[in-house]
Each structure stands twice: as structure tokens, then as C-alpha cells.
Design a protein around this motif. Structure first.
Motif: not given
Length: 358
Positions: A132-140, A161-180
């Protein structure tokens, strides 16, 4: 139950670093792991932060984890790389993998980095969020450090329980961070319930022998966790296990070592992380504005009866970081007792609390 103790983030990180230093990690590595573990607690991933320290210490002392790994990165193509963690702390391995993915994505627009010979690395969102800090979307994703789920229709625990996480940057809103987790709840949560002598809700765990609900977390070894979404969760765990484990030459299925029961064996944990440069599709600011608009529209949508606010993935994470940074990270009394006992055994300064439990 007693009220939890409040511990500042700086005191928590210092305590973890002292413990890991005592277990043989170089000072810089101990501090890096401590920072990531503290970040887990700040964001509310309570089953993956300081809660895991006694287990990490046991594995380091038993030789199950290499305290001084020679982590190697092999760039296999312009947009792919493979990290060999040399059985080091998973936090160090995945920090290197995420940094590698970000560096490569700056050149190629997208990068996929796999890891093998790693260990448990804490919550998935830690690493998905790094781009996110580099202006990128992350998936792990990762192969969980123990198998607690069966393939759909089976009764033998061969999936994690193999997790999946996705992080998507926003501008004024908090970034979308899904971790399940791919189970209804993570096994770390089951352990947390056991530590605090809490009864499990129905639907989390079932007995392997009967298929009936299992509500006592201290009997979790007799059960299997239920997948999220029925057969869909089981299928997702399988696919993520193949991508994070098999593709990297890491453990999957019967080869997974249960790090809860075995402190001395190498786990060969596998992970992968993907970094995607938003600017290859549109300017980052324009994307952020569009994400803000979409998120605000979702939050303003009509609510079900009894729902006060629509919460999106990542919004509570930002709130918890602010609250815990101000008020301290809550440490339940049973965990605090374990940590202070650990400090005594390691002969390090105990954890400093802002207010006593109770």
C-alpha cells in the motif's frame, strides 16, 4: 473475567525484542519481528501477535526455527521470484518477500513472489498491506502451520485454515484490507478461547468421529474446523495450499508439520505475495478517488433492520490502531501471567503494563 492489562506498543515491542534476542536472534532481526508482532496487536489480530510469543520461544529453544537464517532470493523471471527462508522466523522471510515483490513491481507493474522453508508469520494482512505504501495492491496467502480442516466430505484434517488477504489503497477513506481464514474462524482464535476458558459457539468446530458440534476449545484436537461457505471454503483452502505450498516446494497436505504439537521439526511453511502497481492502470490519485466514491456509496446504502453502521474491510483496523495506540494494547490476565512467567524463565525484564488487570 478480569479486565485486560493495557500495554503500550513501544513496551510490547521492546519486550518481544528482548525475548527473541535471548533466543539467539540478532538484534536487528529481533526488532523487526517485534515490530511486526506489535503491529498485529495494534490492528486487532490478537491471536497472531504477542499471544504467539511463548510458542515462538519454544520452537526457537527446541531447534525448530533457525534464529540466524541466510535468507536467499532467487529472481526466476522479470516478474517472479522465490525466497528460501532457511527455516527462519516467518516474519523475516515474508518481510523480505514483500520487499522483493514491491521492488520488482516497480519495474514490471506486477510481481509474484513465493516463499518456502519459512515459518508462521502472523496475520496475513501484515504482508498484503505492505505494498500500500508504494501505491500498490497487495495479495497474500500461506499454508497454515497446522491442518485443522478436512477436504469437503472428509473427516481427516489435511487442509489448513490457509488465509487470504487483499489490500487495496484508497484516498481519504481507509484502505480496503480483507484478511480471512478459509475456515469459519482461525485456529488461533480457538486457542485464545481455550486460554480464557470460553465456550465455543456452535458452527466453529465439529467432532471428527461424530460430526457433532464441539464447544470445548480444550478438546480441539478431537475436532475439525468448519470451512467458510461450506464446500467453497474447502475448495479455496485447497487452491491456496497448492499455490503457497506445492508451487514453492513447501509443505502441503500430509506433509504439514503441526507447529502446535511439534516444537523441533522444520515446518517448511510456504507463502506467496503479489504486488500490483495501480499506476499501470490509472493515476494513483484517480484510482483512490474512485475507490473512495465506491466505498462511500456502499456505506451510505440502505441498512438491514437493527444495523447502525455498514462496516467495510479495513475500517475497524484503522480505528483499532488509533485506539490501541492511545489506550494501550489489551493483554488478558491469563496471557499476561504466561508472559511474565516467560520473562522470569528467560531472565529478561518483565512486560511493563500501564494498568494492572482487574
Amino acid at each position: 473475567m478480569s479486565d485486560p492489562a493495557g500495554v503500550s506498543a513501544s513496551d510490547l515491542a521492546a519486550f518481544v525484542a528482548r525475548a527473541l534476542d535471548r533466543c539467539g536472534l540478532p538484534g536487528e532481526d529481533a526488532a523487526a519481528v517485534a515490530e511486526l508482532m506489535t503491529q498485529a496487536d495494534l490492528t486487532g489480530a490478537d491471536a497472531h501477535g504477542i499471544f504467539r510469543l511463548p510458542q515462538y520461544v519454544r520452537r526457537l529453544e527446541a531447534g525448530g526455527v533457525n534464529p540466524r537464517p541466510a535468507i536467499r532470493v532467487s529472481r526466476t523471471a522479470p516478474a517472479t521470484a522465490l525466497v528460501d527462508g532457511d527455516n527462519g522466523m516467518g516474519h523475516l522471510v515474508m518481510k523480505r518477500a514483500a520487499e522483493t515483490a514491491i521492488e520488482m513491481a516497480r519495474e514490471t507493474g506486477v510481481a509474484w513472489v513465493g516463499a518456502r522453508r519459512s515459518n508462521h508469520a502472523g496475520p496475513a494482512a501484515l504482508y498484503a498491506s505492505m505494498p500500500l505504501a508504494a501505491g500498490m495492491i497487495g495479495l497474500y496467502s500461506a499454508v497454515a502451520s497446522a491442518n485443522h480442516m478436512a477436504v469437503w466430505g472428509g473427516s481427516e484434517p489435511l487442509l489448513g485454515t490457509n488465509p487470504l488477504a487483499v489490500a487495496i489503497p484508497a484516498l481519504s477513506e481507509p484502505p480496503v484490507v480483507l484478511d480471512i481464514a478459509t475456515t469459519v474462524v482461525s485456529y488461533g482464535t480457538i486457542k485464545n478461547y481455550a486460554l480464557n476458558s470460553r465456550t465455543l459457539p456452535p458452527g466453529w468446530l465439529i467432532e471428527r468421529a461424530t460430526g457433532e458440534p464441539l464447544l470445548d476449545p480444550k478438546r480441539s484436537s478431537e475436532g475439525i474446523l468448519q470451512p467458510v461457505g461450506g464446500y467453497k471454503g474447502s475448495g479455496l483452502a485447497l487452491v491456496l495450499g497448492l499455490l503457497a505450498g506445492t508451487l514453492n516446494g513447501a509443505a502441503f497436505g500430509r506433509n504439514v508439520v503441526d507447529f502446535n504439537a511439534d516444537a523441533s521439526s522444520e515446518t517448511n511453511t510456504g507463502h506467496f505475495i503479489l504486488a500490483l502497481d495501480v499506476s499501470r492502470f490509472m493515476p494513483l490519485a484517480a484510482f483512490g478517488e474512485a475507490v473512495d466514491r465506491d466505498l462511500q456509496g456502499l456505506k451510505a446504502s440502505q441498512r438491514m433492520p437493527g444495523v447502525d453502521v455498514i462496516r467495510l474491510p479495513g475500517s475497524d483496523r484503522e480505528r483499532r490502531v488509533r485506539e490501541r495506540g492511545r489506550n494501550g494494547i489489551p493483554i488478558p490476565a491469563p496471557l499476561l501471567a504466561d508472559l511474565q512467567a516467560l520473562a522470569g524463565r528467560l531472565r529478561i525484564e518483565p512486560l511493563v503494563v500501564q494498568k494492572e488487570a482487574g
